[in-house]
Design a protein around this motif. Structure first.
Motif, PDB file in Angstrom:
ATOM      1  N   ASP A 179      62.792  58.901  66.573  1.00  0.00           N
ATOM      2  CA  ASP A 179      62.074  59.444  67.723  1.00  0.00           C
ATOM      3  C   ASP A 179      61.269  58.309  68.353  1.00  0.00           C
ATOM      4  O   ASP A 179      61.273  57.182  67.866  1.00  0.00           O
ATOM      5  CB  ASP A 179      61.196  60.645  67.340  1.00  0.00           C
ATOM      6  N   ASP A 180      60.578  58.604  69.450  1.00  0.00           N
ATOM      7  CA  ASP A 180      59.887  57.563  70.204  1.00  0.00           C
ATOM      8  C   ASP A 180      58.584  57.106  69.560  1.00  0.00           C
ATOM      9  O   ASP A 180      57.927  56.194  70.065  1.00  0.00           O
ATOM     10  CB  ASP A 180      59.592  58.056  71.630  1.00  0.00           C
ATOM     11  N   ARG A 181      58.204  57.720  68.444  1.00  0.00           N
ATOM     12  CA  ARG A 181      56.909  57.390  67.848  1.00  0.00           C
ATOM     13  C   ARG A 181      56.957  56.166  66.927  1.00  0.00           C
ATOM     14  O   ARG A 181      55.910  55.587  66.624  1.00  0.00           O
ATOM     15  CB  ARG A 181      56.362  58.599  67.082  1.00  0.00           C
ATOM     16  N   LEU A 182      58.138  55.789  66.454  1.00  0.00           N
ATOM     17  CA  LEU A 182      58.228  54.685  65.502  1.00  0.00           C
ATOM     18  C   LEU A 182      57.704  53.391  66.114  1.00  0.00           C
ATOM     19  O   LEU A 182      58.141  52.968  67.183  1.00  0.00           O
ATOM     20  CB  LEU A 182      59.678  54.489  65.053  1.00  0.00           C
ATOM     21  N   SER A 183      56.761  52.750  65.414  1.00  0.00           N
ATOM     22  CA  SER A 183      56.107  51.546  65.916  1.00  0.00           C
ATOM     23  C   SER A 183      56.068  50.496  64.818  1.00  0.00           C
ATOM     24  O   SER A 183      56.441  50.746  63.657  1.00  0.00           O
ATOM     25  CB  SER A 183      54.681  51.867  66.374  1.00  0.00           C
ATOM     26  N   LEU A 184      55.564  49.299  65.171  1.00  0.00           N
ATOM     27  CA  LEU A 184      55.401  48.242  64.183  1.00  0.00           C
ATOM     28  C   LEU A 184      54.487  48.684  63.050  1.00  0.00           C
ATOM     29  O   LEU A 184      54.725  48.362  61.875  1.00  0.00           O
ATOM     30  CB  LEU A 184      54.839  46.991  64.858  1.00  0.00           C
ATOM     31  N   ALA A 185      53.447  49.455  63.374  1.00  0.00           N
ATOM     32  CA  ALA A 185      52.533  49.930  62.337  1.00  0.00           C
ATOM     33  C   ALA A 185      53.261  50.799  61.313  1.00  0.00           C
ATOM     34  O   ALA A 185      53.021  50.687  60.101  1.00  0.00           O
ATOM     35  CB  ALA A 185      51.379  50.708  62.971  1.00  0.00           C
ATOM     36  N   HIS A 186      54.174  51.658  61.777  1.00  0.00           N
ATOM     37  CA  HIS A 186      54.938  52.490  60.847  1.00  0.00           C
ATOM     38  C   HIS A 186      55.827  51.629  59.955  1.00  0.00           C
ATOM     39  O   HIS A 186      55.946  51.883  58.745  1.00  0.00           O
ATOM     40  CB  HIS A 186      55.807  53.492  61.614  1.00  0.00           C
ATOM     41  N   ILE A 187      56.466  50.627  60.521  1.00  0.00           N
ATOM     42  CA  ILE A 187      57.352  49.766  59.744  1.00  0.00           C
ATOM     43  C   ILE A 187      56.560  49.007  58.682  1.00  0.00           C
ATOM     44  O   ILE A 187      57.004  48.860  57.536  1.00  0.00           O
ATOM     45  CB  ILE A 187      58.116  48.808  60.673  1.00  0.00           C
ATOM     46  N   GLU A 188      55.382  48.541  59.045  1.00  0.00           N
ATOM     47  CA  GLU A 188      54.545  47.853  58.057  1.00  0.00           C
ATOM     48  C   GLU A 188      54.144  48.798  56.928  1.00  0.00           C
ATOM     49  O   GLU A 188      54.113  48.401  55.749  1.00  0.00           O
ATOM     50  CB  GLU A 188      53.308  47.281  58.742  1.00  0.00           C
ATOM     51  N   LYS A 189      53.833  50.028  57.250  1.00  0.00           N
ATOM     52  CA  LYS A 189      53.504  51.000  56.206  1.00  0.00           C
ATOM     53  C   LYS A 189      54.708  51.254  55.302  1.00  0.00           C
ATOM     54  O   LYS A 189      54.553  51.409  54.082  1.00  0.00           O
ATOM     55  CB  LYS A 189      53.016  52.307  56.836  1.00  0.00           C
ATOM     56  N   LEU A 190      55.906  51.304  55.870  1.00  0.00           N
ATOM     57  CA  LEU A 190      57.109  51.463  55.052  1.00  0.00           C
ATOM     58  C   LEU A 190      57.274  50.289  54.099  1.00  0.00           C
ATOM     59  O   LEU A 190      57.692  50.465  52.946  1.00  0.00           O
ATOM     60  CB  LEU A 190      58.340  51.589  55.951  1.00  0.00           C
ATOM     61  N   VAL A 191      56.959  49.079  54.573  1.00  0.00           N
ATOM     62  CA  VAL A 191      57.039  47.891  53.718  1.00  0.00           C
ATOM     63  C   VAL A 191      56.100  48.035  52.516  1.00  0.00           C
ATOM     64  O   VAL A 191      56.437  47.646  51.392  1.00  0.00           O
ATOM     65  CB  VAL A 191      56.713  46.624  54.525  1.00  0.00           C
ATOM     66  N   LEU A 192      54.924  48.588  52.747  1.00  0.00           N
ATOM     67  CA  LEU A 192      53.966  48.789  51.656  1.00  0.00           C
ATOM     68  C   LEU A 192      54.359  49.943  50.735  1.00  0.00           C
ATOM     69  O   LEU A 192      54.067  49.911  49.532  1.00  0.00           O
ATOM     70  CB  LEU A 192      52.567  49.049  52.221  1.00  0.00           C
ATOM     71  N   LEU A 193      55.036  50.937  51.269  1.00  0.00           N
ATOM     72  CA  LEU A 193      55.363  52.131  50.494  1.00  0.00           C
ATOM     73  C   LEU A 193      56.624  51.989  49.656  1.00  0.00           C
ATOM     74  O   LEU A 193      56.711  52.552  48.556  1.00  0.00           O
ATOM     75  CB  LEU A 193      55.532  53.332  51.428  1.00  0.00           C
ATOM     76  N   PHE A 194      57.614  51.241  50.144  1.00  0.00           N
ATOM     77  CA  PHE A 194      58.940  51.298  49.530  1.00  0.00           C
ATOM     78  C   PHE A 194      59.489  49.917  49.166  1.00  0.00           C
ATOM     79  O   PHE A 194      59.246  48.925  49.857  1.00  0.00           O
ATOM     80  CB  PHE A 194      59.915  52.014  50.465  1.00  0.00           C
ATOM     81  N   LYS A 195      60.262  49.907  48.096  1.00  0.00           N
ATOM     82  CA  LYS A 195      60.884  48.684  47.577  1.00  0.00           C
ATOM     83  C   LYS A 195      62.292  48.492  48.115  1.00  0.00           C
ATOM     84  O   LYS A 195      62.741  47.364  48.305  1.00  0.00           O
ATOM     85  CB  LYS A 195      60.932  48.769  46.040  1.00  0.00           C
ATOM     86  N   HIS A 196      63.020  49.578  48.345  1.00  0.00           N
ATOM     87  CA  HIS A 196      64.439  49.525  48.705  1.00  0.00           C
ATOM     88  C   HIS A 196      64.635  49.882  50.176  1.00  0.00           C
ATOM     89  O   HIS A 196      64.043  50.852  50.668  1.00  0.00           O
ATOM     90  CB  HIS A 196      65.245  50.492  47.845  1.00  0.00           C
ATOM     91  N   PHE A 197      65.488  49.110  50.844  1.00  0.00           N
ATOM     92  CA  PHE A 197      65.775  49.317  52.263  1.00  0.00           C
ATOM     93  C   PHE A 197      67.278  49.192  52.514  1.00  0.00           C
ATOM     94  O   PHE A 197      67.949  48.339  51.927  1.00  0.00           O
ATOM     95  CB  PHE A 197      65.036  48.277  53.130  1.00  0.00           C
ATOM     96  N   GLU A 198      67.773  50.049  53.399  1.00  0.00           N
ATOM     97  CA  GLU A 198      69.165  49.920  53.835  1.00  0.00           C
ATOM     98  C   GLU A 198      69.244  48.774  54.844  1.00  0.00           C
ATOM     99  O   GLU A 198      68.689  48.864  55.933  1.00  0.00           O
ATOM    100  CB  GLU A 198      69.652  51.219  54.478  1.00  0.00           C
ATOM    101  N   ALA A 199      69.949  47.706  54.451  1.00  0.00           N
ATOM    102  CA  ALA A 199      70.044  46.522  55.306  1.00  0.00           C
ATOM    103  C   ALA A 199      71.468  46.247  55.766  1.00  0.00           C
ATOM    104  O   ALA A 199      71.712  45.246  56.443  1.00  0.00           O
ATOM    105  CB  ALA A 199      69.505  45.300  54.575  1.00  0.00           C
TER     106      ALA A 199
END
Length: 397
Positions: A179-199
């Motif tokens: 959705d249109d709400r995803l921002s850099l701040a959300h991505i940084e929080k994901l980096v802090l929350l999770f170890k695994h990412f689909e790359a």
């Protein structure tokens, strides 16, 4: 710390599917042969590394994430789970799972087959602004699925639950904006929350996969510390600057399952496969998406939608031809005389047709003629139209 809401999962037993726990769930646990690699059942010595497509969808992913598909009533996928299983086996996948949106029904449809484990794609939200993020969660039980669905509106509580249950999980296509709400701040929080990412995602454009890899590879302790200061909470896992990368086809159309995957060292069953994944003993393989892969998915799903909505389009050649012409951007009402004759022939051969209107035709093309008595003979083709009913004749010469 991030906002919290009272929850009850802290009193639940640890993950029964992890090798770190001896508990088992009888409703979804199977005899050992059911958990072994699909390929190994035929040849126990066939693999030293094992593969699984960790992101794909079936017909049970009913709600499309794109608003224009939802508005039109187009489902996210129309793929049959059994057909997906066969295709994945053909393409060399050793373990098989389906990550439908917020449901495990696709997996349950194939749980009697070797190498299958329950998984889902979870629609999670940040509680403050309800920004949507998708998480892939693998190797769950039906009870865990129920609890995940109960708490997924708060991604902070969901992360705690997944960690407590030792469930293998990853952020799906982290740079794709659901959705249109995803921002850099959300991505940084994901980096802090999770170890695994689909790359490596086999549907989304390769640029997203490339940028995801670049961003995650550029992390270091200093940048992690700055993110913690900005967002007011500490990383939830050890060595947060080092991420584990996974891959999956993200197939929605049945065209490309198994063309993108995650690979681990040899494992005796899917539980050990996921143990490798948890600690980062894995790598990605296959291809990233292209604009063409997205187009194929849209074309296929829209075609399936129209085929369901107008099911008769698949039952008579006339409507099938019209449907085909429409999908190719041509006038669906223009047919050659040879087309029209073939449609009449099909009616003679199959019968059972209803509400037939024959108008503005030449009688000779229908095998008919004018009678000397002034009447009309429409020919044996019309007279023996077996099973046909409600036939209207208009303005034929």
């Amino acid at each position: 710390d991030p906002p919290r809401a009272p929850i009850a999962w802290q009193d639940l037993p640890a993950n029964p599917h992890s090798h770190h726990s001896s508990a088992r769930n009888s409703s979804t646990d199977h005899i050992r042969s059911m958990g072994e690699p699909a390929a190994r059942a035929a040849n126990p010595d066939s693999h030293t590394h094992l593969k699984a497509d960790l992101h794909l969808h079936s017909q049970f992913s009913k709600r499309a994430p794109e608003w224009f598909f939802r508005r039109a009533g187009v489902a996210d996928s129309y793929s049959d789970p059994v057909a997906l299983y066969s295709r994945l086996r053909e393409r060399g996948m050793d373990f098989i799972t389906i990550t439908d949106h917020d449901t495990i029904d696709g997996c349950l449809a194939i749980m009697d087959r070797p190498g299958v484990f329950l998984s889902e794609q979870v629609t999670a939200r940040f509680p403050d602004d309800r920004c949507i993020v998708h998480l892939l969660v693998w190797g769950i039980t039906e009870a865990q699925h129920g609890e995940i669905q109960r708490i997924r509106e708060n991604i902070f509580e969901l992360q705690k639950y997944l960690a407590f249950q030792n469930l293998a999980h990853a952020v799906a296509h982290p740079l794709y904006r659901a959705d249109d709400r995803l921002s850099l701040a959300h991505i940084e929080k994901l980096v802090l929350l999770f170890k695994h990412f689909e790359a490596l995602n086999g549907l989304r454009d390769s640029l997203l996969s490339d940028v995801t890899r670049e961003i995650l590879s550029a992390l270091n302790p200093g940048r992690i510390s700055a993110m913690e200061d900005r967002h007011g909470f500490a990383a939830t896992h050890d060595d947060p600057a080092s991420k584990v990368l996974i891959g999956g086809s993200d197939d929605h159309s049945g065209i490309s399952p198994g063309e993108t995957w995650t690979e681990t060292p040899a494992a005796s069953d899917w539980r050990e496969f996921l143990d490798h994944l948890r600690v980062g003993r894995c790598s990605t393989g296959g291809r990233a998406g292209t604009p063409l892969s997205v187009s194929h998915t849209i074309y296929n799903n829209f075609g399936q939608y129209l085929g369901e909505k107008f099911a008769v389009a698949r039952s008579t050649p006339l409507l099938a031809k019209a449907f085909s012409r429409f999908m190719e951007g041509e006038d669906p009402t223009e047919f050659s005389w040879s087309d029209k004759l073939s449609f009449v022939g099909h009616g003679i051969a199959t019968g059972g047709s209803q509400d037939i209107r024959i108008r503005d035709c030449y009688l000779e093309d229908l095998g008919g003629s004018r009678l000397n008595s002034g009447g009309t003979r429409y020919g044996n083709g019309i007279e023996v139209w077996i099973g046909a009913s409600r036939i209207t004749m208009e303005n034929n010469t």
